[in-house]
Design a protein around this motif. Structure first.
Motif, PDB file in Angstrom:
ATOM      1  N   ALA A  15      13.679 -21.947  -1.548  1.00 53.04           N
ATOM      2  CA  ALA A  15      12.263 -22.214  -1.283  1.00 53.04           C
ATOM      3  C   ALA A  15      11.424 -20.998  -1.644  1.00 53.04           C
ATOM      4  O   ALA A  15      11.805 -19.859  -1.356  1.00 53.04           O
ATOM      5  N   GLU A  16      10.280 -21.242  -2.269  1.00 54.05           N
ATOM      6  CA  GLU A  16       9.338 -20.162  -2.548  1.00 54.05           C
ATOM      7  C   GLU A  16       8.742 -19.691  -1.234  1.00 54.05           C
ATOM      8  O   GLU A  16       8.277 -20.495  -0.418  1.00 54.05           O
ATOM      9  N   ALA A  17       8.752 -18.383  -1.011  1.00 51.80           N
ATOM     10  CA  ALA A  17       8.316 -17.845   0.271  1.00 51.80           C
ATOM     11  C   ALA A  17       7.573 -16.536   0.088  1.00 51.80           C
ATOM     12  O   ALA A  17       7.756 -15.837  -0.919  1.00 51.80           O
ATOM     13  N   PHE A  18       6.745 -16.221   1.050  1.00 52.97           N
ATOM     14  CA  PHE A  18       6.223 -14.874   1.188  1.00 52.97           C
ATOM     15  C   PHE A  18       7.013 -14.249   2.325  1.00 52.97           C
ATOM     16  O   PHE A  18       6.979 -14.734   3.470  1.00 52.97           O
ATOM     17  N   ILE A  19       7.762 -13.196   2.022  1.00 52.85           N
ATOM     18  CA  ILE A  19       8.695 -12.574   2.967  1.00 52.85           C
ATOM     19  C   ILE A  19       8.038 -11.323   3.530  1.00 52.85           C
ATOM     20  O   ILE A  19       7.766 -10.365   2.798  1.00 52.85           O
ATOM     21  N   ALA A  20       7.779 -11.313   4.827  1.00 53.11           N
ATOM     22  CA  ALA A  20       7.109 -10.188   5.471  1.00 53.11           C
ATOM     23  C   ALA A  20       8.039  -9.525   6.472  1.00 53.11           C
ATOM     24  O   ALA A  20       8.714 -10.211   7.244  1.00 53.11           O
ATOM     25  N   ARG A  21       8.073  -8.205   6.453  1.00 55.63           N
ATOM     26  CA  ARG A  21       8.879  -7.477   7.442  1.00 55.63           C
ATOM     27  C   ARG A  21       7.975  -7.137   8.637  1.00 55.63           C
ATOM     28  O   ARG A  21       7.529  -6.004   8.829  1.00 55.63           O
ATOM     29  N   THR A  22       7.685  -8.152   9.391  1.00 59.48           N
ATOM     30  CA  THR A  22       6.834  -8.046  10.565  1.00 59.48           C
ATOM     31  C   THR A  22       7.441  -8.890  11.672  1.00 59.48           C
ATOM     32  O   THR A  22       8.378  -9.656  11.442  1.00 59.48           O
ATOM     33  N   GLY A  23       6.902  -8.772  12.864  1.00 57.47           N
ATOM     34  CA  GLY A  23       7.425  -9.562  13.968  1.00 57.47           C
ATOM     35  C   GLY A  23       6.743  -9.224  15.271  1.00 57.47           C
ATOM     36  O   GLY A  23       5.884  -8.329  15.339  1.00 57.47           O
ATOM     37  N   TYR A  24       7.170  -9.925  16.328  1.00 54.53           N
ATOM     38  CA  TYR A  24       6.507  -9.844  17.630  1.00 54.53           C
ATOM     39  C   TYR A  24       7.547  -9.715  18.733  1.00 54.53           C
ATOM     40  O   TYR A  24       7.379 -10.252  19.820  1.00 54.53           O
ATOM     41  N   THR A  25       8.634  -9.005  18.424  1.00 52.30           N
ATOM     42  CA  THR A  25       9.749  -8.933  19.370  1.00 52.30           C
ATOM     43  C   THR A  25      10.169  -7.502  19.705  1.00 52.30           C
ATOM     44  O   THR A  25      10.962  -7.309  20.627  1.00 52.30           O
ATOM     45  N   GLY A  26       9.685  -6.519  18.973  1.00 57.15           N
ATOM     46  CA  GLY A  26      10.148  -5.157  19.153  1.00 57.15           C
ATOM     47  C   GLY A  26      11.408  -4.844  18.385  1.00 57.15           C
ATOM     48  O   GLY A  26      11.938  -3.729  18.472  1.00 57.15           O
ATOM     49  N   LEU A  69      19.396 -12.679   6.329  1.00 54.86           N
ATOM     50  CA  LEU A  69      18.463 -13.105   5.283  1.00 54.86           C
ATOM     51  C   LEU A  69      18.941 -12.682   3.902  1.00 54.86           C
ATOM     52  O   LEU A  69      18.693 -13.390   2.907  1.00 54.86           O
ATOM     53  N   SER A  70      19.653 -11.575   3.813  1.00 56.92           N
ATOM     54  CA  SER A  70      20.141 -11.100   2.521  1.00 56.92           C
ATOM     55  C   SER A  70      21.113 -12.077   1.872  1.00 56.92           C
ATOM     56  O   SER A  70      21.278 -12.055   0.641  1.00 56.92           O
ATOM     57  N   THR A  71      21.766 -12.926   2.654  1.00 55.74           N
ATOM     58  CA  THR A  71      22.694 -13.907   2.085  1.00 55.74           C
ATOM     59  C   THR A  71      21.968 -15.063   1.403  1.00 55.74           C
ATOM     60  O   THR A  71      22.602 -15.848   0.687  1.00 55.74           O
ATOM     61  N   LEU A  72      20.638 -15.159   1.608  1.00 55.69           N
ATOM     62  CA  LEU A  72      19.893 -16.329   1.120  1.00 55.69           C
ATOM     63  C   LEU A  72      18.797 -15.980   0.122  1.00 55.69           C
ATOM     64  O   LEU A  72      18.073 -16.862  -0.333  1.00 55.69           O
ATOM     65  N   THR A  73      18.659 -14.700  -0.220  1.00 58.74           N
ATOM     66  CA  THR A  73      17.593 -14.309  -1.146  1.00 58.74           C
ATOM     67  C   THR A  73      18.056 -13.164  -2.019  1.00 58.74           C
ATOM     68  O   THR A  73      18.936 -12.386  -1.630  1.00 58.74           O
ATOM     69  N   ASP A  74      17.449 -13.063  -3.201  1.00 56.21           N
ATOM     70  CA  ASP A  74      17.732 -11.908  -4.048  1.00 56.21           C
ATOM     71  C   ASP A  74      16.607 -10.878  -3.967  1.00 56.21           C
ATOM     72  O   ASP A  74      16.585  -9.906  -4.706  1.00 56.21           O
ATOM     73  N   ALA A  75      15.661 -11.095  -3.044  1.00 54.37           N
ATOM     74  CA  ALA A  75      14.617 -10.085  -2.818  1.00 54.37           C
ATOM     75  C   ALA A  75      15.262  -8.807  -2.304  1.00 54.37           C
ATOM     76  O   ALA A  75      16.262  -8.850  -1.578  1.00 54.37           O
ATOM     77  N   ASP A  76      14.683  -7.671  -2.665  1.00 55.49           N
ATOM     78  CA  ASP A  76      15.232  -6.377  -2.259  1.00 55.49           C
ATOM     79  C   ASP A  76      14.778  -6.074  -0.833  1.00 55.49           C
ATOM     80  O   ASP A  76      13.860  -5.278  -0.608  1.00 55.49           O
ATOM     81  N   LEU A  77      15.429  -6.686   0.134  1.00 55.65           N
ATOM     82  CA  LEU A  77      15.010  -6.545   1.523  1.00 55.65           C
ATOM     83  C   LEU A  77      15.158  -5.121   2.061  1.00 55.65           C
ATOM     84  O   LEU A  77      14.284  -4.652   2.795  1.00 55.65           O
ATOM     85  N   ALA A 105       5.194  -4.770   5.560  1.00 58.08           N
ATOM     86  CA  ALA A 105       5.040  -5.016   4.130  1.00 58.08           C
ATOM     87  C   ALA A 105       5.542  -6.411   3.837  1.00 58.08           C
ATOM     88  O   ALA A 105       6.277  -7.023   4.635  1.00 58.08           O
ATOM     89  N   GLY A 106       5.144  -6.960   2.686  1.00 58.04           N
ATOM     90  CA  GLY A 106       5.566  -8.301   2.315  1.00 58.04           C
ATOM     91  C   GLY A 106       5.716  -8.429   0.816  1.00 58.04           C
ATOM     92  O   GLY A 106       5.090  -7.685   0.046  1.00 58.04           O
ATOM     93  N   VAL A 107       6.551  -9.394   0.413  1.00 59.64           N
ATOM     94  CA  VAL A 107       6.827  -9.597  -1.003  1.00 59.64           C
ATOM     95  C   VAL A 107       7.095 -11.074  -1.244  1.00 59.64           C
ATOM     96  O   VAL A 107       7.712 -11.744  -0.405  1.00 59.64           O
ATOM     97  N   PRO A 108       6.625 -11.623  -2.377  1.00 62.23           N
ATOM     98  CA  PRO A 108       6.994 -13.009  -2.701  1.00 62.23           C
ATOM     99  C   PRO A 108       8.446 -13.071  -3.133  1.00 62.23           C
ATOM    100  O   PRO A 108       8.978 -12.129  -3.736  1.00 62.23           O
ATOM    101  N   GLY A 109       9.107 -14.162  -2.813  1.00 64.04           N
ATOM    102  CA  GLY A 109      10.506 -14.317  -3.193  1.00 64.04           C
ATOM    103  C   GLY A 109      10.982 -15.730  -2.934  1.00 64.04           C
ATOM    104  O   GLY A 109      10.208 -16.605  -2.526  1.00 64.04           O
ATOM    105  N   THR A 110      12.240 -15.956  -3.193  1.00 65.29           N
ATOM    106  CA  THR A 110      12.860 -17.254  -2.952  1.00 65.29           C
ATOM    107  C   THR A 110      13.899 -17.090  -1.845  1.00 65.29           C
ATOM    108  O   THR A 110      14.734 -16.181  -1.896  1.00 65.29           O
ATOM    109  N   VAL A 111      13.826 -17.948  -0.842  1.00 60.57           N
ATOM    110  CA  VAL A 111      14.776 -17.928   0.271  1.00 60.57           C
ATOM    111  C   VAL A 111      15.407 -19.310   0.379  1.00 60.57           C
ATOM    112  O   VAL A 111      14.703 -20.301   0.594  1.00 60.57           O
ATOM    113  N   ALA A 112      16.701 -19.380   0.195  1.00 63.42           N
ATOM    114  CA  ALA A 112      17.429 -20.653   0.253  1.00 63.42           C
ATOM    115  C   ALA A 112      16.789 -21.696  -0.666  1.00 63.42           C
ATOM    116  O   ALA A 112      16.681 -22.869  -0.329  1.00 63.42           O
TER     117      ALA A 112
END
Length: 362
Positions: free
Chosen positions: A180-191, A156-164, A171-178
């Motif tokens: 596109a305007e996005a809300f980037i959340a560091r969450t998930g359902y995989t462990g 993901l770091s290759t596609l955004t300038d958000a401070d991942l 936590a989550g932060v608004p940013g641009t990914v590739a």
């Protein structure tokens, strides 16, 4: 008639096996579900989660409205942080488990399960009456794409300038990914570590394509519902309809910690839940590892040596990480060993283990 996410044609072009899930046509697998599972554990997986619901609660009393509507203390949540919580009925039964993100002083994003989000939106709207807050179900306007796995940050770091790297878990932060305007959340359902990207539905296809391209060198694979289910099972994460339902309370599921009695004011379900907080539930949720190769599946009885039924499997699957079939089950509180699972008339011995079955190295 099953609904389609904005990524349906992408899934079809990748040869995915599509299946109905909670009224949505979703990719079950793209090829080998074990390969998809292992990719998430060792590299990264790309998931379409656009069937999930996005409900916004806004206004000067949005936090207070959520405090009343949900069992958590959401008004205390800092901007940019997320919290796992539940919405319960008046009798304490779980209507859904949720993640709530605070996006601003007066703005919260509530993410609900696909099978429940219409009801959750209706319940939130009803419970927000009397508060200076508005509830807006924007699920149809959003797509949700997740990158999960130990190499998710690199990809993901290759596609955004958000401070991942600075973005904390939950936590989550608004940013641009590739682009596109996005809300980037560091969450998930995989462990695993990973990110969930909330974008406009129209941006879903180009975002997926750019993520797939960027992740190719890192071993990223598209992953379907089968892999997502085995990943969350290994991580000991509950699935609504299996480990959670309206007939169970958060305390039944061993998740009483999410119920915040110390928050100010009343909340829906408080009167029913308060007497349960210091009382052991009749049944408890446990982890099981099969000694043989047969897989305990959802709904199979858990029995003692004499054949007495003492519980029921809620989720079960072969585990790539454990190397044996695993399951979660509700069993009577006073039993702990000598258990077996009745698999089509054959009592297959199992060992009781602590949850989760898998914990990633930090």
């Amino acid at each position: 008639m099953s609904r389609s996410t904005p990524l349906r044609e992408v899934h079809e072009s990748l040869g995915a096996t599509l299946t109905d899930f909670a009224g949505w046509l979703m990719p079950l697998r793209y090829g080998s579900e074990s390969a998809e599972h292992n990719a998430v554990r060792t590299a990264a997986g790309l998931f379409d989660l656009s069937h999930m619901g996005e409900i916004f609660v806004t206004g000067p009393q949005a936090g207070e409205a959520l405090d009343y509507a949900l069992v958590g203390h959401l008004s205390a949540l800092e901007t940019g942080r997320a919290r796992y919580t539940m919405i319960c009925a008046a009798d304490g039964g779980v209507l859904d488990d949720l993640i709530v993100y605070r996006q601003g002083d007066d703005r919260f994003l509530v993410v609900a399960n696909a099978s429940n989000y219409a009801r959750v939106a209706d319940e939130l709207a009803e419970r927000a009456e009397g508060f200076d807050a508005e509830v807006d179900d924007q699920s149809d306007a959003y797509a949700l794409v997740a990158v999960q796995g130990p190499r998710a940050l690199e990809i993901l770091s290759t596609l955004t300038d958000a401070d991942l790297p600075a973005l904390k878990y939950y936590a989550g932060v608004p940013g641009t990914v590739a682009g596109a305007e996005a809300f980037i959340a560091r969450t998930g359902y995989t462990g695993e570590d990973g990110f969930e990207l909330f974008v406009a539905a129209a941006d879903a296809v180009p975002l997926w394509q750019e993520l797939a391209k960027a992740g190719d060198a890192f071993g990223l694979r598209p992953a379907g519902l089968s892999a997502r289910d085995t990943l969350r099972l290994e991580a000991g994460m509950p699935l609504y309809g299996n480990e959670l339902n309206a007939g169970l309370t958060p305390f039944d599921a061993g998740l009483g910690r999410v119920v915040k009695f110390g928050k100010p004011g009343d909340f829906v379900g408080r009167a029913a839940l308060a007497p349960l907080k210091d009382v052991p539930p009749r049944r408890r949720l446990i982890g099981l590892v099969a000694r043989g190769r047969r897989v305990p599946r959802h709904g199979y009885p858990v029995v003692l040596g004499d054949g007495a039924v003492v519980g029921e499997v809620t989720s079960g699957a072969p585990s790539q990480s454990v190397g044996k079939p695993i399951a979660m089950a509700y069993v009577d509180t006073d039993v702990s060993d000598g258990l077996a699972v009745d698999i089509r008339g054959s009592h297959e011995p199992v060992d009781v283990v602590d949850l989760p079955f898998y914990r990633r190295s930090m």
